[in-house]
Design a protein around this motif. Structure first.
Motif, short mmCIF file in Angstrom:
data_model
loop_
_atom_site.label_atom_id
_atom_site.label_comp_id
_atom_site.label_asym_id
_atom_site.label_seq_id
_atom_site.Cartn_x
_atom_site.Cartn_y
_atom_site.Cartn_z
N VAL A 23 5.36 -7.43 0.75
CA VAL A 23 4.12 -7.30 -0.03
C VAL A 23 2.95 -7.69 0.85
O VAL A 23 2.69 -8.86 1.09
CB VAL A 23 4.17 -8.18 -1.30
CG1 VAL A 23 2.81 -8.18 -1.98
CG2 VAL A 23 5.24 -7.70 -2.25
N ASN A 27 0.25 -2.61 0.25
CA ASN A 27 0.66 -2.46 -1.14
C ASN A 27 -0.54 -2.47 -2.08
O ASN A 27 -0.57 -1.80 -3.10
CB ASN A 27 1.60 -3.59 -1.56
CG ASN A 27 2.94 -3.52 -0.89
OD1 ASN A 27 3.04 -3.69 0.32
ND2 ASN A 27 3.98 -3.26 -1.65
N SER A 226 6.31 0.12 3.37
CA SER A 226 5.95 -1.01 2.52
C SER A 226 6.98 -2.14 2.57
O SER A 226 6.69 -3.26 2.16
CB SER A 226 5.77 -0.55 1.07
OG SER A 226 7.00 -0.17 0.50
N ASP A 258 9.36 -5.45 -4.23
CA ASP A 258 8.29 -4.79 -3.48
C ASP A 258 7.71 -3.62 -4.27
O ASP A 258 6.49 -3.49 -4.41
CB ASP A 258 8.83 -4.29 -2.15
CG ASP A 258 7.76 -3.58 -1.34
OD1 ASP A 258 6.78 -4.24 -0.96
OD2 ASP A 258 7.90 -2.37 -1.09
N ALA A 262 3.93 -3.28 -5.91
CA ALA A 262 3.06 -2.15 -5.61
C ALA A 262 2.60 -1.48 -6.90
O ALA A 262 1.41 -1.14 -7.04
CB ALA A 262 3.81 -1.14 -4.73
#
Length: 449
Positions: A23, A27, A226, A258, A262
């Motif tokens: 993160v 993101n 990401s 994650d 996002a």
């Protein structure tokens, strides 16, 4: 004398540390605007699918190699085979991953410094320090260097404390704070006029675009990058896992954290953009594209905060606290890559390794700040456009072709004895050998067009 290796003391400690690595700023400013520009929920659906079809298998490759080798990225890849050619290839690949991590951190520390400056500017204004606030909001060499130094020192101090007392302890403090600030900002922004249009742009799918090749490639790239894949951060975090930890389950949890973050960030950024538009702030470029990236963070949102009167400073303070924490948690994992090499291969004490590596990277950051126009975009291109995808392919190859199948099964069985009978084991070894590298190469080639 070999120094004892660190280890995460709990599953939640690893998950928050790995989520902190994954993160990052991308993101928060990258994913939401990509979603809005690529069919809203259509992009979201494709992204979530590809996160598990592409990013999860590659993440599992890094975690498995890391725990199997119990070493830094250079030693881990070099030691996967006894064959001289494979060992040499592993050594070179490890050095490349080390180099990419260093380059990413050198420009990431600069951006993190910008976030810190934007956080301190409204704080100074609230304290009546108008001159200091104006200086912090500017873009001078001195400001950028000082703020970069501040973020670099924070990162060094945390890494110098080791895995359990540094990475794990600070991740378990920072990540809940990060999420709490995010939720608070979402609630506030959703109550503002114009926010419903942002939610519509984000959550109502344009299903006619779901098969758009540009949308699919964009979602594929976002899903891969990401998760901090391709630079050895997840490999080194995997090396600190306990044998009793279930690797497929841990990898799935990191992927869910994650992607969940996002998605949640999108609930803040997209409504905020449309609230800004409602307030008269320009949110589209002259070509009709939604403003994204640095323009969004340093132009659109500050203009929105400024239009909100006395509440604006407090909102700016909270938002850039969020951004600074996201930057710091990612920077921690990046610095751990060279520090782990220094500690394990050169036998440096961890505090010394942290200060030497962190200081050297800061010197590189200063060079980039000094020659910003020439070096900043070059550093980003070399590391993220070329370095990460090629290294991602290499790590899949090492997990699928170099690490022997029985060793792979043995490693995965440690925390999951019944793994051989699961769908994961029947699919993943083949998938990571052929499908995953092919998809990453496809993304890479399309990004060069």
């Amino acid at each position: 004398m070999t120094q004892p290796r660190g280890q995460f003391s709990s599953k939640i400690g690893f998950l928050l540390a790995a989520a902190g690595s994954a993160v990052g700023l991308g993101n928060i400013w990258g994913f939401p605007t990509q979603a809005a520009s690529n069919g809203g929920a259509a992009f979201l659906l494709v992204y979530l699918l590809l996160a598990f079809l592409l990013a999860y298998p590659a993440l599992m490759a890094e975690l498995t190699i890391g725990r199997y080798a119990r070493a830094n990225v250079v030693t881990a890849l070099e030691g996967l085979s006894n064959r001289p050619l494979a060992r040499r290839a592993g050594f070179i690949t490890g050095l490349c991953a080390l180099g990419v991590a260093v380059v990413i951190l050198s420009f990431y520390a600069i951006v993190a410094g910008w976030m810190l400056a934007e956080f301190l500017a409204p704080a100074a204004r609230q304290l009546g320090q108008a001159g200091s606030s104006e200086w912090l909001a500017g873009g001078s060499f001195g400001r950028n260097a000082l703020m970069c130094a501040g973020m670099s020192m924070l990162t060094i101090v945390i890494i110098a404390q080791g895995v359990e007392k540094g990475i794990e302890a600070w991740s378990t403090r920072l990540m809940p704070l990060l999420f709490a600030i995010l939720l608070g900002l979402i609630v506030y922004v959703l109550l503002q006029p114009g926010s419903k249009a942002g939610l519509s742009a984000y959550l109502i799918p344009d299903l006619s675009r779901i098969t758009d090749p540009a949308l699919i490639l964009s979602a594929m790239g976002q899903a891969f990058f990401s998760l901090s894949l391709g630079v050895g951060t997840m490999l080194i975090y995997g090396s600190y896992l306990r044998d009793s930890d279930n690797l497929p389950q841990m990898g799935a949890s990191v992927t869910l954290l994650d992607t969940g973050f996002a998605f949640t960030a999108g609930l803040l950024i997209l409504p905020a953009i449309y609230v800004a538009q409602h307030q008269g702030v320009t949110v589209y470029t002259p070509e009709g594209d939604l403003i994204a990236g640095p323009g969004l963070i340093f132009q659109v949102l500050p203009a929105l905060f400024a239009s909100m009167g006395s509440a604006g400073d407090w909102l700016a303070l909270a938002f850039f606290a969020l951004m600074s924490i996201a930057a710091l948690t990612s920077a921690i994992s990046l610095l751990e890559v060279p520090v782990s090499v220094s500690v394990e291969r050169w036998q440096l004490a961890r505090p010394l390794a942290a200060w030497l590596c962190g200081g050297g990277i800061f010197a590189l950051s200063l060079l980039i700040i000094w020659q910003f126009e020439t070096l900043f975009e070059l550093a980003i291109t070399l590391s993220t456009v070329y370095g990460q995808p090629l290294l991602g392919v290499a790590l899949c190859v090492f997990a699928g072709w170099v690490l022997q199948r029985n060793h792979l099964l043995g490693e995965l069985s440690k925390g999951h004895p019944e793994i051989e009978a699961t769908l994961f084991w029947k699919v993943w070894p083949f998938y990571v050998r052929l499908i995953c590298p092919a998809l990453i190469i496809l993304t890479f080639l399309q990004s060069l067009r």
